[in-house]
Design a protein around this motif. Structure first.
Motif, mmCIF file in Angstrom:
data_model
loop_
_atom_site.group_PDB
_atom_site.id
_atom_site.type_symbol
_atom_site.label_atom_id
_atom_site.label_comp_id
_atom_site.label_asym_id
_atom_site.label_seq_id
_atom_site.Cartn_x
_atom_site.Cartn_y
_atom_site.Cartn_z
ATOM 1 N N ASN A 247 12.998 -2.504 64.156
ATOM 2 C CA ASN A 247 12.403 -2.280 62.838
ATOM 3 C C ASN A 247 11.022 -1.653 62.945
ATOM 4 N N ASN A 251 10.207 2.227 61.918
ATOM 5 C CA ASN A 251 9.220 2.596 60.900
ATOM 6 C C ASN A 251 8.194 3.576 61.450
ATOM 7 N N LYS A 254 9.806 6.925 61.600
ATOM 8 C CA LYS A 254 10.079 7.468 60.264
ATOM 9 C C LYS A 254 8.824 8.045 59.605
ATOM 10 N N GLN A 298 8.513 -1.421 48.463
ATOM 11 C CA GLN A 298 8.561 -0.057 48.989
ATOM 12 C C GLN A 298 7.197 0.581 48.758
ATOM 13 N N GLY A 307 15.329 3.236 53.223
ATOM 14 C CA GLY A 307 15.234 1.819 53.585
ATOM 15 C C GLY A 307 15.468 0.959 52.360
#
Length: 346
Positions: A247, A251, A254, A298, A307
């Motif tokens: 995770n 991230n 990303k 978010q 996501g």
């Protein structure tokens, strides 16, 4: 079955004190009579019974009056507790009891009652938000699947359009699968107080494994990876800890633009095993940093399709169950650093 009348606590309190007064009068009356008798008051022609009856009636009136006044004063908080409990049972979690009562025990009960109501209000808010968020998160990919499936029924579709629509359906289905899987994981972890299936394994090798699993994401972006991983044995749940690295690294990849840099360090410190993941990505504002560990949050709504807002809450819960801590430092445009400190097995 014989009907039984409901009597309040105040009624029993008054009855009890009344009986106590009556018993006291019955015991004291003969003593008064003897005092009058041996005090030769009857020699002057006075009848002893009227004074005795006067004392009895006077005691009953005064005792009952005092009982009613004191009973209402003492029992009124209990009545307040009862009414507040009824409000909570009906779904009203905005009740607040007065905590300034003179009796210490009543003050403490009111204080703990207010704390309970506050916790129930928080749980109710969290439950409502969870239901709303889950409904919204499921609705979006389901609507996409329905829409693209409808388009597939159109005649004379080109091969490119067919491939595009089926690809969007597959992506939405994967999003649903990921969402449901994360919900199940975080729900299970929130009901756990400790981790099981603990083993000794190489933590540095696990981080390398996570990077290999994510190679299809960082390789096309030509990201530079800087690894400073000390060889360390860790005693914990291997499967869940892998989820942490996937995770956090996912991230970082990303949110880091092409040609960016990701640094990962692992070392033993005085505080325990410290792992840091630093990227040169877009960074976060102070407001975003405050909420990133909240479910379904978010920070960038434009990336919501990438996501579901459960990754970091899942990471936080796993780290917490492992007895560790997680911190984040970040500024807009300057990247982010996530630092995890895990305890060393003794």
């Amino acid at each position: 079955m014989r009907h039984q009348k409901n009597k309040g606590l105040w009624w029993y309190f008054v009855s009890l004190v009344f009986i106590i007064i009556l018993v006291f009068i019955l015991i004291s009356s003969p003593l008064v009579f003897l005092y009058i008798h041996f005090g030769n008051l009857d020699a002057h022609g006075r009848n002893p019974f009227p004074p005795v009856m006067t004392i009895i009636l006077f005691s009953l009136v005064i005792g009952t009056t005092i009982t009613i006044m004191v009973g209402r004063k003492i029992l009124s908080p209990i009545t307040g507790f009862s009414n507040a409990a009824k409000e909570i049972a009906s779904g009203n979690f905005h009740i607040h009891l007065d905590e300034s009562h003179r009796v210490r025990e009543i003050r403490e009960v009111a204080h703990h009652f207010n704390i309970m109501v506050q916790e129930l209000r928080s749980i109710e808010t969290l439950r409502n938000d969870f239901v709303v968020n889950v409904s919204h998160e499921f609705k979006t990919p389901l609507a996409a699947i329905e829409g693209y499936a409808t388009l597939l029924q159109e005649p004379n579709l080109t091969r490119a359009e067919h491939d595009e629509y089926t690809g969007m359906i597959i992506d939405s289905a994967r999003q649903l699968s990921s969402l449901s899987g994360n919900i199940l994981k975080i729900s299970k972890l929130e009901n756990q107080e400790m981790l099981t299936e603990l083993i000794n394994y190489r933590l540095d090798e696990q981080i390398r494994q996570a990077l290999l699993l994510l190679e299809s994401l960082w390789a096309p972006k030509q990201l530079l990876l800087n690894l400073e991983l000390t060889e360390l044995l860790y005693y914990g749940n291997e499967e869940l800890m892998l989820q942490v690295w996937l995770n956090l690294l996912g991230n970082a990849i990303k949110f880091t633009p092409e040609g960016g840099e990701i640094s990962v360090t692992l070392q033993l410190t005085d505080s325990g095993i410290s792992a840091s993941i630093t990227d040169t990505g877009i960074g976060m504002t102070k407001n975003v940093r405050k909420h990133i560990f909240e479910k379904f949050y978010q920070g960038d709504p434009a990336r919501s399709a990438e996501g579901n807002g459960l990754g970091l809450p899942l990471v936080s819960r796993i780290v917490s169950l492992s007895g560790g801590t997680i911190e984040v430092s970040s500024e807009p445009g300057l990247g982010s650093t996530f630092t995890i400190v895990l305890p060393v097995a003794t």
